[in-house]
Design a protein around this motif. Structure first.
Motif, PDB file in Angstrom:
ATOM      1  N   UNK A  62       0.904  -1.291   0.010  1.00 50.45           N
ATOM      2  CA  UNK A  62       0.088   0.025   0.013  1.00 50.45           C
ATOM      3  C   UNK A  62       0.758   1.185  -0.107  1.00 50.45           C
ATOM      4  N   UNK A  63       2.115   1.386   0.667  1.00 51.02           N
ATOM      5  CA  UNK A  63       2.887   2.433   1.020  1.00 51.02           C
ATOM      6  C   UNK A  63       3.521   3.024  -0.378  1.00 51.02           C
ATOM      7  N   UNK A  64       4.036   1.977  -1.261  1.00 52.60           N
ATOM      8  CA  UNK A  64       4.521   2.411  -2.396  1.00 52.60           C
ATOM      9  C   UNK A  64       3.584   2.809  -3.371  1.00 52.60           C
ATOM     10  N   UNK A  65       2.275   2.713  -3.246  1.00 51.01           N
ATOM     11  CA  UNK A  65       1.483   3.315  -4.242  1.00 51.01           C
ATOM     12  C   UNK A  65       1.622   4.748  -4.149  1.00 51.01           C
ATOM     13  N   UNK A  66       1.988   5.175  -3.172  1.00 53.23           N
ATOM     14  CA  UNK A  66       2.118   6.926  -3.153  1.00 53.23           C
ATOM     15  C   UNK A  66       3.080   7.206  -4.100  1.00 53.23           C
ATOM     16  N   UNK A  67       4.250   6.502  -4.127  1.00 54.44           N
ATOM     17  CA  UNK A  67       5.428   7.130  -5.296  1.00 54.44           C
ATOM     18  C   UNK A  67       4.876   6.508  -6.562  1.00 54.44           C
ATOM     19  N   UNK A  68       4.099   5.377  -6.668  1.00 53.22           N
ATOM     20  CA  UNK A  68       4.076   5.078  -8.074  1.00 53.22           C
ATOM     21  C   UNK A  68       2.814   5.703  -8.462  1.00 53.22           C
ATOM     22  N   UNK A  69       1.881   5.969  -7.686  1.00 51.23           N
ATOM     23  CA  UNK A  69       0.696   6.744  -7.989  1.00 51.23           C
ATOM     24  C   UNK A  69       1.322   8.476  -8.579  1.00 51.23           C
ATOM     25  N   UNK A  70       2.333   8.883  -7.552  1.00 51.12           N
ATOM     26  CA  UNK A  70       2.948  10.209  -8.251  1.00 51.12           C
ATOM     27  C   UNK A  70       3.390  10.116  -9.664  1.00 51.12           C
ATOM     28  N   UNK A  71       4.447   8.933  -9.624  1.00 50.22           N
ATOM     29  CA  UNK A  71       4.943   9.011 -11.028  1.00 50.22           C
ATOM     30  C   UNK A  71       3.840   8.556 -12.285  1.00 50.22           C
ATOM     31  N   UNK A  72       2.943   7.863 -11.831  1.00 47.44           N
ATOM     32  CA  UNK A  72       1.720   7.650 -12.787  1.00 47.44           C
ATOM     33  C   UNK A  72       1.260   8.908 -13.396  1.00 47.44           C
ATOM     34  N   UNK A  73       0.690   9.680 -12.474  1.00 51.09           N
ATOM     35  CA  UNK A  73       0.071  11.126 -12.759  1.00 51.09           C
ATOM     36  C   UNK A  73       1.336  11.971 -13.563  1.00 51.09           C
ATOM     37  N   UNK A  74       2.388  11.947 -13.129  1.00 54.26           N
ATOM     38  CA  UNK A  74       3.418  12.751 -13.955  1.00 54.26           C
ATOM     39  C   UNK A  74       3.741  12.325 -15.387  1.00 54.26           C
ATOM     40  N   UNK A  75       3.920  11.056 -15.510  1.00 53.58           N
ATOM     41  CA  UNK A  75       4.105  10.435 -16.782  1.00 53.58           C
ATOM     42  C   UNK A  75       2.990  10.071 -17.643  1.00 53.58           C
ATOM     43  N   UNK A  76       1.985   9.885 -17.028  1.00 56.92           N
ATOM     44  CA  UNK A  76       0.750   9.432 -17.830  1.00 56.92           C
ATOM     45  C   UNK A  76       0.855   8.044 -18.679  1.00 56.92           C
ATOM     46  N   UNK A  77       2.022   7.340 -18.332  1.00 59.90           N
ATOM     47  CA  UNK A  77       2.231   6.176 -18.791  1.00 59.90           C
ATOM     48  C   UNK A  77       1.436   4.903 -18.079  1.00 59.90           C
ATOM     49  N   UNK A  78       0.305   5.030 -18.193  1.00 58.83           N
ATOM     50  CA  UNK A  78      -0.685   4.290 -17.442  1.00 58.83           C
ATOM     51  C   UNK A  78      -0.301   2.519 -17.812  1.00 58.83           C
ATOM     52  N   UNK A  79      -0.094   2.329 -19.089  1.00 62.69           N
ATOM     53  CA  UNK A  79       0.004   0.955 -19.515  1.00 62.69           C
ATOM     54  C   UNK A  79       1.342   0.558 -19.295  1.00 62.69           C
ATOM     55  N   UNK A  80       2.097   1.238 -19.471  1.00 61.74           N
ATOM     56  CA  UNK A  80       3.566   0.481 -19.044  1.00 61.74           C
ATOM     57  C   UNK A  80       3.818   0.101 -17.547  1.00 61.74           C
ATOM     58  N   UNK A  81       3.459   0.935 -16.897  1.00 60.68           N
ATOM     59  CA  UNK A  81       3.594   0.944 -15.440  1.00 60.68           C
ATOM     60  C   UNK A  81       2.685  -0.280 -14.891  1.00 60.68           C
ATOM     61  N   UNK A  82       1.600  -0.379 -15.428  1.00 60.81           N
ATOM     62  CA  UNK A  82       0.507  -1.481 -15.174  1.00 60.81           C
ATOM     63  C   UNK A  82       1.363  -2.790 -15.719  1.00 60.81           C
ATOM     64  N   UNK A  83       1.782  -2.774 -16.758  1.00 60.94           N
ATOM     65  CA  UNK A  83       2.630  -3.952 -17.339  1.00 60.94           C
ATOM     66  C   UNK A  83       3.638  -4.467 -16.425  1.00 60.94           C
ATOM     67  N   UNK A  84       4.577  -3.376 -15.966  1.00 59.30           N
ATOM     68  CA  UNK A  84       5.584  -3.688 -15.261  1.00 59.30           C
ATOM     69  C   UNK A  84       5.291  -4.162 -13.980  1.00 59.30           C
ATOM     70  N   UNK A  85       4.250  -3.591 -13.161  1.00 59.08           N
ATOM     71  CA  UNK A  85       3.729  -3.938 -11.941  1.00 59.08           C
ATOM     72  C   UNK A  85       3.167  -5.406 -11.917  1.00 59.08           C
ATOM     73  N   UNK A  86       2.444  -5.727 -13.156  1.00 57.27           N
ATOM     74  CA  UNK A  86       1.604  -6.877 -13.177  1.00 57.27           C
ATOM     75  C   UNK A  86       2.932  -8.080 -13.145  1.00 57.27           C
ATOM     76  N   UNK A  87       3.882  -7.612 -13.972  1.00 57.48           N
ATOM     77  CA  UNK A  87       4.996  -8.762 -14.198  1.00 57.48           C
ATOM     78  C   UNK A  87       5.569  -9.146 -13.019  1.00 57.48           C
ATOM     79  N   UNK A  88       5.980  -8.047 -12.305  1.00 60.22           N
ATOM     80  CA  UNK A  88       6.918  -8.387 -10.724  1.00 60.22           C
ATOM     81  C   UNK A  88       5.426  -9.207  -9.935  1.00 60.22           C
ATOM     82  N   UNK A  89       4.534  -8.865  -9.886  1.00 63.23           N
ATOM     83  CA  UNK A  89       3.440  -9.201  -9.057  1.00 63.23           C
ATOM     84  C   UNK A  89       3.052 -10.650  -9.384  1.00 63.23           C
TER      85      UNK A  89
END
Length: 398
Positions: A62-89
């Motif tokens: 939950x805590x890391x979502x603070x930083x991933x959320x901020x980066x997502x808003x700044x980069x707008x790379x929604x799909x790229x971030x989702x793909x990397x996250x799902x892959x690790x997950x």
């Protein structure tokens, strides 16, 4: 009119597609979570250690979502971030096949890593869904996605149970087979995610409603809501402690333990659907209903030795978890503007995660010393959330 109908069909299609992605993702990691308690116990960990590791995993998740959320808003790379996250997950769960009988530290690492991947992907995932929700209803969009998500969380433990019918689990090597079997839904998750990206490359274009609220504006109601969800999380005992407790009582065999978690996820699935639709009708007041229903689950689970009452407690746990997860996302999707919505998801998820980590750790310590004190702590903190929800509903008139 025809254009709006087609647009709505496309948006519903996107919600269903992402629901399918999360169906297989939850089948993977929630299948694993259904056996964490007994698995970690077999590796030699006590309740306090299990509570710490699973709670720390939730904290990281939950805590890391603070930083991933901020980066997502700044980069707008929604799909790229989702793909990397799902892959690790998805990679972390099958990796547990590498753990030997003395490898509780390595197992703990993979458990936390799985939560890290989830932390990375969820703000992007939820933000894309919130764009869809602006057109079809926040409660409805998240309810449909969370319903499929929760059904996957139900299927995952059942999938492992069916395997255990043919291969009884008595050693760490037997658990390796189970974690290896979860590689199948993990791979399917990534395949479906890739197809979703090709079919819906720009979900941010779904949103057309104007935004009129800002996350940067001082908002007392937001702070009270944050306190409310933190109290709920603090008292909401993580399920591995429940499975460990039931295993110690000897009321259910090791092979049947995943079915208990599957049952709670099934209850959560319908809870998500019902309360998600209610949210579009009643607004934030909807939060009070599941909070009242679930507050006493710990008494029924830990306060007696009757399997029937324990099942009632697990039912209440499923209602609380299913409703809280979807409703929190719906509320944030309503009150936070689209340009910094991923950051908003991250902030509230971080608050929730810190509280759940501390609550799970405290609950594990209390369990080893006084189950009665643990029950009082759980019920008391959850009830503190209710006046907060009522205040926010009154303040925002939603």
């Amino acid at each position: 009119m025809e254009h709006q109908r087609k647009k709505r069909e496309i948006i519903i299609g996107f919600v269903l597609f992402m629901g399918l992605v999360n169906f297989f993702a939850d089948m993977t990691h929630e299948g694993a979570r259904s056996i964490y308690g007994s698995y970690l116990g077999l590796l030699g960990m006590n309740a306090a250690k299990i509570g710490f590791i699973t709670g720390f995993g939730e904290f990281v998740g939950y805590a890391l979502r603070f930083w991933s959320g901020r980066y997502t808003d700044r980069s707008k790379k929604y799909w790229l971030i989702a793909l990397v996250g799902f892959s690790i997950n998805m990679a972390a769960i099958p990796a547990l096949v590498l753990v030997n009988k003395n490898g509780w530290l390595l197992a703990s690492f993979f458990i936390v890593a799985e939560r890290m991947g989830r932390a990375l992907r969820l703000p992007a995932n939820n933000t894309m869904l919130s764009f869809a929700g602006m057109e079809v209803g926040e409660g409805k969009a998240f309810a449909i996605e969370e319903f499929l998500d929760s059904v996957g969380a139900f299927i995952g433990p059942v999938y492992l149970y069916l395997i255990m019918l043919f291969k009884p689990v008595v050693s760490v090597n037997d658990y390796r087979l189970l974690f290896g079997a979860l590689a199948l839904p993990a791979i399917i998750t990534l395949i479906v995610l890739g197809k979703a990206y090709k079919k819906f490359p720009q979900p941010e274009k779904f949103a057309s409603k104007p935004q009129f609220k800002s996350l940067n504006q001082p908002n007392k109601a937001l702070l009270v809501y944050a306190f409310g969800i933190s109290m709920f999380a603090l008292g909401f005992i993580d399920f591995p402690i429940i499975t460990m407790h039931i295993a110690q009582l000897g009321l259910v065999s090791t092979a049947d333990l995943p079915l208990l978690y599957a049952y709670s996820m099934l209850i959560g699935a319908f809870s998500t659907l019902i309360f998600g639709y209610l949210y579009d009708w009643l607004g934030l007041k909807t939060l009070v209903i599941p909070a009242l229903l679930s507050a006493g689950f710990s008494y029924f689970v830990f306060g007696n030795r009757s399997l029937g009452l324990i099942m009632l407690g697990i039912t209440l746990w499923g209602i609380g978890m299913g409703a809280q997860e979807s409703l929190m996302e719906s509320v944030i999707g309503t009150i936070v503007p689209s340009e910094n919505r991923a950051f908003g998801f991250g902030i509230f998820d971080m608050i929730f995660g810190i509280s759940w980590f501390l609550g799970s750790w405290i609950s594990g310590i209390l369990y080893d010393h006084s189950i009665t004190l643990m029950i009082v702590f759980s019920i008391g903190t959850q009830l503190l959330a209710i006046p907060c929800y009522l205040f926010v509903a009154w303040k925002n008139k939603i």
